[in-house]
Scaffold this active site. Structure first.
Site, PDB file in Angstrom:
ATOM      1  N   SER A  10       0.919  -1.062  -0.063  1.00 22.87           N
ATOM      2  CA  SER A  10      -0.090   0.135   0.115  1.00 22.87           C
ATOM      3  C   SER A  10       0.854   0.997  -0.055  1.00 22.87           C
ATOM      4  O   SER A  10       1.565   1.324   1.080  1.00 22.87           O
ATOM      5  CB  SER A  10      -0.862  -0.143   1.347  1.00 22.87           C
ATOM      6  OG  SER A  10      -1.291   1.379   1.522  1.00 22.87           O
ATOM      7  N   ASP A  37      -4.872   3.686  -1.800  1.00 31.14           N
ATOM      8  CA  ASP A  37      -5.944   4.041  -0.778  1.00 31.14           C
ATOM      9  C   ASP A  37      -6.328   5.471  -0.828  1.00 31.14           C
ATOM     10  O   ASP A  37      -5.747   6.411  -0.793  1.00 31.14           O
ATOM     11  CB  ASP A  37      -5.444   4.072   0.674  1.00 31.14           C
ATOM     12  CG  ASP A  37      -5.097   2.444   0.923  1.00 31.14           C
ATOM     13  OD1 ASP A  37      -6.119   1.779   1.176  1.00 31.14           O
ATOM     14  OD2 ASP A  37      -3.849   2.233   1.186  1.00 31.14           O
ATOM     15  N   MET A  39      -9.003   8.502   0.068  1.00 29.79           N
ATOM     16  CA  MET A  39      -9.564   8.578   1.321  1.00 29.79           C
ATOM     17  C   MET A  39     -10.353  10.079   1.510  1.00 29.79           C
ATOM     18  O   MET A  39      -9.639  11.191   0.733  1.00 29.79           O
ATOM     19  CB  MET A  39      -8.881   8.484   2.646  1.00 29.79           C
ATOM     20  CG  MET A  39      -8.282   7.109   2.756  1.00 29.79           C
ATOM     21  SD  MET A  39      -7.304   6.981   4.247  1.00 29.79           S
ATOM     22  CE  MET A  39      -6.505   5.756   4.124  1.00 29.79           C
ATOM     23  N   HIS A  68      -8.490   1.077  -3.852  1.00 33.06           N
ATOM     24  CA  HIS A  68      -9.401   1.063  -2.429  1.00 33.06           C
ATOM     25  C   HIS A  68     -10.135   2.503  -2.320  1.00 33.06           C
ATOM     26  O   HIS A  68      -9.333   3.366  -1.874  1.00 33.06           O
ATOM     27  CB  HIS A  68      -8.602   0.573  -1.287  1.00 33.06           C
ATOM     28  CG  HIS A  68      -9.436   0.398  -0.285  1.00 33.06           C
ATOM     29  ND1 HIS A  68      -8.514   0.073   1.116  1.00 33.06           N
ATOM     30  CD2 HIS A  68     -10.643   0.343   0.147  1.00 33.06           C
ATOM     31  CE1 HIS A  68      -9.551   0.160   2.012  1.00 33.06           C
ATOM     32  NE2 HIS A  68     -10.892   0.167   1.485  1.00 33.06           N
ATOM     33  N   MET A 139     -11.087  -5.934   6.110  1.00 36.73           N
ATOM     34  CA  MET A 139     -10.464  -4.907   6.641  1.00 36.73           C
ATOM     35  C   MET A 139      -9.919  -5.612   8.024  1.00 36.73           C
ATOM     36  O   MET A 139     -11.071  -5.886   8.995  1.00 36.73           O
ATOM     37  CB  MET A 139     -11.024  -3.594   6.858  1.00 36.73           C
ATOM     38  CG  MET A 139     -11.460  -2.632   5.590  1.00 36.73           C
ATOM     39  SD  MET A 139     -10.160  -2.188   4.703  1.00 36.73           S
ATOM     40  CE  MET A 139      -8.879  -1.469   6.239  1.00 36.73           C
ATOM     41  N   PHE A 145      -6.131   4.731   8.440  1.00 39.57           N
ATOM     42  CA  PHE A 145      -4.781   4.902   8.610  1.00 39.57           C
ATOM     43  C   PHE A 145      -3.911   3.762   8.434  1.00 39.57           C
ATOM     44  O   PHE A 145      -4.511   2.563   8.889  1.00 39.57           O
ATOM     45  CB  PHE A 145      -4.556   5.536  10.108  1.00 39.57           C
ATOM     46  CG  PHE A 145      -5.521   6.965  10.370  1.00 39.57           C
ATOM     47  CD1 PHE A 145      -4.886   7.971   9.996  1.00 39.57           C
ATOM     48  CD2 PHE A 145      -6.848   6.762  10.902  1.00 39.57           C
ATOM     49  CE1 PHE A 145      -5.539   9.217  10.164  1.00 39.57           C
ATOM     50  CE2 PHE A 145      -7.473   7.764  10.922  1.00 39.57           C
ATOM     51  CZ  PHE A 145      -6.961   9.057  10.604  1.00 39.57           C
ATOM     52  N   GLY A 147      -0.531   1.496   9.803  1.00 38.58           N
ATOM     53  CA  GLY A 147       0.165   1.032  11.046  1.00 38.58           C
ATOM     54  C   GLY A 147      -0.765   1.016  12.302  1.00 38.58           C
ATOM     55  O   GLY A 147      -0.253   1.234  13.433  1.00 38.58           O
ATOM     56  N   ASP A 177      -6.595  -6.647   4.463  1.00 42.01           N
ATOM     57  CA  ASP A 177      -5.975  -4.899   4.359  1.00 42.01           C
ATOM     58  C   ASP A 177      -5.881  -4.686   5.891  1.00 42.01           C
ATOM     59  O   ASP A 177      -7.003  -4.433   6.580  1.00 42.01           O
ATOM     60  CB  ASP A 177      -6.759  -3.990   3.483  1.00 42.01           C
ATOM     61  CG  ASP A 177      -6.188  -2.645   3.361  1.00 42.01           C
ATOM     62  OD1 ASP A 177      -5.047  -2.592   3.791  1.00 42.01           O
ATOM     63  OD2 ASP A 177      -6.866  -1.732   2.648  1.00 42.01           O
ATOM     64  N   GLY A 179      -2.784  -4.103   9.010  1.00 41.36           N
ATOM     65  CA  GLY A 179      -1.882  -4.650  10.094  1.00 41.36           C
ATOM     66  C   GLY A 179      -1.241  -5.888   9.636  1.00 41.36           C
ATOM     67  O   GLY A 179      -0.793  -6.994  10.455  1.00 41.36           O
ATOM     68  N   GLY A 199       1.060  -1.863   3.946  1.00 41.50           N
ATOM     69  CA  GLY A 199       1.622  -0.718   3.987  1.00 41.50           C
ATOM     70  C   GLY A 199       2.813  -0.552   4.845  1.00 41.50           C
ATOM     71  O   GLY A 199       4.098  -0.639   4.216  1.00 41.50           O
ATOM     72  N   SER A 200       2.919  -0.495   6.121  1.00 45.59           N
ATOM     73  CA  SER A 200       4.046  -0.308   6.663  1.00 45.59           C
ATOM     74  C   SER A 200       4.942  -1.280   6.875  1.00 45.59           C
ATOM     75  O   SER A 200       6.126  -1.042   7.106  1.00 45.59           O
ATOM     76  CB  SER A 200       3.581   0.344   8.220  1.00 45.59           C
ATOM     77  OG  SER A 200       2.511  -0.427   8.918  1.00 45.59           O
TER      78      SER A 200
HETATM   79  C1  DX5 Z   1      -6.257   1.561   5.688  1.00 43.15           C
HETATM   80  C2  DX5 Z   1      -5.773   1.407   4.252  1.00 43.15           C
HETATM   81  C3  DX5 Z   1      -4.628   0.322   4.120  1.00 43.15           C
HETATM   82  C4  DX5 Z   1      -3.325   0.743   4.749  1.00 43.15           C
HETATM   83  C5  DX5 Z   1      -2.629  -0.237   5.692  1.00 43.15           C
HETATM   84  O1  DX5 Z   1      -7.216   2.292   5.768  1.00 43.15           O
HETATM   85  O2  DX5 Z   1      -6.870   0.891   3.749  1.00 43.15           O
HETATM   86  O3  DX5 Z   1      -4.387  -0.162   2.959  1.00 43.15           O
HETATM   87  O4  DX5 Z   1      -2.485   1.277   4.075  1.00 43.15           O
HETATM   88  O5  DX5 Z   1      -1.684  -0.117   6.245  1.00 43.15           O
HETATM   89  P1  DX5 Z   1      -0.883  -1.044   7.206  1.00 43.15           P
HETATM   90  O6  DX5 Z   1      -0.388  -2.165   6.377  1.00 43.15           O
HETATM   91  O7  DX5 Z   1       0.247  -0.394   7.691  1.00 43.15           O
HETATM   92  O8  DX5 Z   1      -1.747  -1.499   8.230  1.00 43.15           O
HETATM   93 ZN    ZN Z   2      -6.391  -0.133   1.765  1.00 41.80          ZN
END
Ligand code: DX5
Ligand code: ZN
Length: 219
Positions: A10, A37, A39, A68, A139, A145, A147, A177, A179, A199-200
């Site tokens: 991500s 992502d 938003m 997304h 999810m 967010f 992380g 998606d 954590g 993502g992180s």
């Molecule tokens: C959160 C996003 C995710 C986000 C996941 O709303 O939809 O795609 O980037 O980030 P991590 O992998 O750090 O939890």
């Molecule tokens: Zn996402």
């Protein structure tokens, strides 16, 4: 479950001043999709980017762009994201009154259609649209967010969706998606997930190649 495991980094966790470079870097590191992502500060309490940025990224990678949408309403923007170069467009059932119609619209634009389930959204919300979905995403954090801490309460939901998907006999990706790390990926893959957004755990790692491999094949 014989599907190849796909990893979708991500870009939310990337350096936003170097998005093109960060997209190329994860492609070189073995990513399968690039997760984007979107938003709106209304459906979720954070704001990122829109179709202009998706369009700007398109020439930087050959990876499928996995968009997304965390925006409400989503319907007025589906065409713009399709034209910008999205390959997959995923929406939340809560973002509009007519999920079936929205999925029909995405498919009519020639794109793969995804439905994203928030932690409190029941699996039944996709039951009667299984013929229209290419991707179901669970999810494992509240959207908005990167992380955040992984919600293991969602593992039985992943297993339930695996059964529902297998019963259709259709080629539907079961994506996760939130954590996702080399530690949480094992339980997700065991529960039947076949596509992991991270993502992180990718962009926060010193070595993107090692991070992607560790998520794909937990030790
Ligand atoms: C959160 C996003 C995710 C986000 C996941 O709303 O939809 O795609 O980037 O980030 P991590 O992998 O750090 O939890
Ligand atoms: Zn996402």
């Amino acid at each position: 479950m014989t599907n190849k495991i796909l990893i979708a980094p991500s870009l939310l966790a990337a350096d936003f001043a170097r998005l093109g470079e960060e997209a190329r870097a994860v492609e070189a590191a073995g990513a399968d999709w690039l997760h984007l992502d979107v938003m709106d500060g209304h459906f979720v309490p954070n704001i990122t980017f829109g179709p202009l940025v998706v369009k700007a990224l398109r020439p930087h990678t050959t990876l499928p762009l996995d968009v997304h949408l965390m925006i409400a309403p989503a319907d007025p923007y589906l065409e713009a994201f399709a034209e910008a170069g999205a390959d997959h467009i995923a929406i939340h059932p809560e973002a509009g009154p007519h999920l079936h119609r929205s999925l029909q619209k995405i498919r009519s634009l020639g794109k793969k259609a995804g439905v994203v389930l928030n932690p409190s959204t029941p699996v039944e919300s996709v039951l009667w649209v299984m013929d229209l979905v290419d991707i179901i995403m669970v999810m494992t954090v509240n959207p908005g967010f990167g992380g955040q801490a992984f919600l293991s309460s969602q593992l039985p939901k992943v297993a339930a969706l695996r059964k529902m998907i297998d019963a259709t006999g259709r080629d539907i990706r079961l994506q996760i998606d939130g954590g996702v790390t080399p530690t949480t990926s094992r339980s997700l893959l065991e529960a039947g997930a076949d596509t992991l957004v991270a993502g992180s755990a990718v962009y926060g790692a010193p070595d993107y190649t090692a991070a992607i491999s560790a998520i794909r094949a937990p030790a």
